[in-house]
Scaffold this motif. Structure first.
Motif, mmCIF file in Angstrom:
data_model
loop_
_atom_site.group_PDB
_atom_site.id
_atom_site.type_symbol
_atom_site.label_atom_id
_atom_site.label_comp_id
_atom_site.label_asym_id
_atom_site.label_seq_id
_atom_site.Cartn_x
_atom_site.Cartn_y
_atom_site.Cartn_z
ATOM 1 N N HIS A 347 0.842 -1.191 0.000
ATOM 2 C CA HIS A 347 0.000 0.000 0.000
ATOM 3 C C HIS A 347 0.881 1.247 0.000
ATOM 4 O O HIS A 347 1.841 1.334 0.766
ATOM 5 C CB HIS A 347 -0.888 0.036 1.242
ATOM 6 N N VAL A 348 0.538 2.212 -0.851
ATOM 7 C CA VAL A 348 1.182 3.519 -0.793
ATOM 8 C C VAL A 348 0.161 4.578 -0.370
ATOM 9 O O VAL A 348 0.490 5.756 -0.249
ATOM 10 C CB VAL A 348 1.820 3.887 -2.154
ATOM 11 N N HIS A 349 -1.049 4.130 -0.172
ATOM 12 C CA HIS A 349 -2.191 4.938 0.281
ATOM 13 C C HIS A 349 -3.193 3.905 0.768
ATOM 14 O O HIS A 349 -3.184 2.755 0.313
ATOM 15 C CB HIS A 349 -2.752 5.753 -0.905
ATOM 16 N N PRO A 350 -4.052 4.239 1.740
ATOM 17 C CA PRO A 350 -5.019 3.235 2.222
ATOM 18 C C PRO A 350 -5.835 2.562 1.123
ATOM 19 O O PRO A 350 -6.290 1.427 1.298
ATOM 20 C CB PRO A 350 -5.910 4.042 3.167
ATOM 21 N N ARG A 351 -5.996 3.224 -0.031
ATOM 22 C CA ARG A 351 -6.791 2.662 -1.124
ATOM 23 C C ARG A 351 -5.987 2.459 -2.411
ATOM 24 O O ARG A 351 -6.575 2.212 -3.459
ATOM 25 C CB ARG A 351 -8.006 3.558 -1.406
ATOM 26 N N ILE A 352 -4.666 2.586 -2.348
ATOM 27 C CA ILE A 352 -3.830 2.408 -3.539
ATOM 28 C C ILE A 352 -2.726 1.394 -3.239
ATOM 29 O O ILE A 352 -1.972 1.560 -2.278
ATOM 30 C CB ILE A 352 -3.192 3.734 -4.002
ATOM 31 N N VAL A 353 -2.650 0.365 -4.074
ATOM 32 C CA VAL A 353 -1.613 -0.661 -3.973
ATOM 33 C C VAL A 353 -0.731 -0.581 -5.207
ATOM 34 O O VAL A 353 -1.241 -0.447 -6.330
ATOM 35 C CB VAL A 353 -2.243 -2.073 -3.870
ATOM 36 N N VAL A 354 0.575 -0.640 -5.014
ATOM 37 C CA VAL A 354 1.475 -0.790 -6.157
ATOM 38 C C VAL A 354 1.867 -2.260 -6.253
ATOM 39 O O VAL A 354 2.082 -2.938 -5.241
ATOM 40 C CB VAL A 354 2.738 0.096 -6.065
#
Length: 381
Positions: A347-354
């Motif tokens: 996760h790089v944001h609670p709703r964004i995964v790389v």
């Protein structure tokens, strides 16, 4: 002013998950997501007409690493345990890809792999040690010294040859087409020509707003979660995330059919910087970025004289000496490499995964990385 229609706004402009990137990692992520969450509405957003980074422009190797590469990786990855863990993920990924797509659909062939050595190398003296490390994964020897094949295959200037019996090859175009077909059969919306230019995770508390460049100007969609699977381009949408991912151009050529081609399978040499394989009676040959490491750190998918001329010299002198052929096609693709050569799914944001895992091994790692990314999204709810 161009605006969404009622029908678009009601059904086509919001999703539970948007996956950015339609290559092997992106498609594998979407398929794993729908397997884990059958009710999810999922979109895959691919900027090209077809996936045009590495997934359809590679050499089609289904491999887990050559002898010299693995010996080098033990140092580069900080020890045997880390290196073997990545090998395990590659093997698991290939198994999952073949199970999901079938060997027939992939054009998969297991003629075995080989590594050529033009001089003595430390890894040649570590075959037994590496075989012991890989035995629990492969249940048989990973590497077998086979110098007797050098003359049979007609190579010149090769001092040693190591066979890799568990390695295979596939047809990268068929792989991409099969993953796309499976995605559509599972109700996943696949949009091509959809260049995502920005992600906004602050304006709406329960979703990410994606801006997409289209023929009608910028448009936006909303997604509860986003997976960024754009390989070397991850930093464009997720700057400052702490992942040092750099592009690396891979240049390739393919010959006309070679009458009486004496070998089948896949081949590596010079620590993996060069690689070739049989495609029917043709030879596909790529690599050479070590000739200009800095210059090949680019997303520009043009071939260059310095690399192509070296590929031709090696074909003439080492791989196909004395044989008649012409070069039928040349191309380049863009790979992504991380500093530690390991896959990264986070996760790089609670709703964004790389979801990054290539390092020249996207075919092998794509399914594993996609599964890991899907699990992170599912766990986030």
């Amino acid at each position: 002013m161009f605006s969404d229609s009622y029908w678009e706004a009601d059904h086509l402009m919001s999703y539970d998950v948007a996956v950015i990137g339609g290559g092997i990692i992106g498609m594998s992520t979407a398929l794993s997501l729908v397997e884990q969450n059958p009710s999810f509405r999922i979109a895959v957003l691919e900027r090209g007409l077809i996936p045009t980074g590495a997934s359809t422009r590679n050499a089609g190797f289904a491999c887990f690493g050559s002898l010299s590469e693995l010996w080098h990786d033990i140092t580069a990855m900080g020890g045997k345990d880390n290196a073997i863990d990545v090998v395990r993920k590659r093997i698991d990924g290939l198994t999952a890809l073949r199970r999901r797509c079938t060997d027939e659909a992939l054009g998969y062939e297991q003629h075995g792999g080989h590594e050529l050595f033009m001089s003595d190398d430390e890894s040649l003296h570590r075959i037994d040690e590496l075989n012991a490390l890989l035995e629990p994964l492969l249940h048989g020897p990973a590497f077998v010294r086979r110098d007797d094949l050098i003359a049979r295959y007609g190579f010149d200037g090769v001092r040693a040859l190591v066979a890799i019996p568990h390695e295979g090859t596939l047809h990268s175009g068929r792989m991409a087409a099969t993953l796309g077909r499976l995605a559509r059969e599972h109700g996943i919306h696949v949009a091509t020509g959809a260049l995502v230019s920005s992600l906004d995770g602050e304006s709406e508390p329960a979703s990410i707003r994606l801006t997409i460049e289209t023929a009608y100007g910028p448009r936006s969609i909303a997604a509860g979660n986003v997976v960024v699977a754009t390989n070397a381009c991850i930093g464009d949408l997720c700057p400052g995330i702490g992942l040092d991912i750099v592009p690396a151009r891979g240049q390739v050529l393919v010959t006309s059919p070679v009458p009486g081609l004496p070998f089948r399978g896949s081949f590596h040499f010079d620590a993996g910087f060069y690689y070739f394989r049989s495609v029917g009676e043709r030879v596909l040959f790529g690599g050479g970025r070590n000739l200009d490491i800095d210059g090949e750190r680019t997303r520009v998918m043009d071939v260059t004289p310095v690399v192509q001329e070296q590929l031709e010299r090696l074909l003439d002198r080492t791989i196909l000496p004395g044989r008649d052929y012409v070069i039928e096609r040349r191309w380049a693709g863009t790979m992504g490499f991380s500093a530690d050569k390991r896959p990264h799914v986070e996760h790089v944001h609670p709703r964004i995964v790389v979801a990054f895992g290539c390092n020249g091994m996207g075919v092998a790692l794509g399914s594993t990385v996609g599964e890991e990314a899907a699990r992170l999204v599912t766990a986030a709810g």
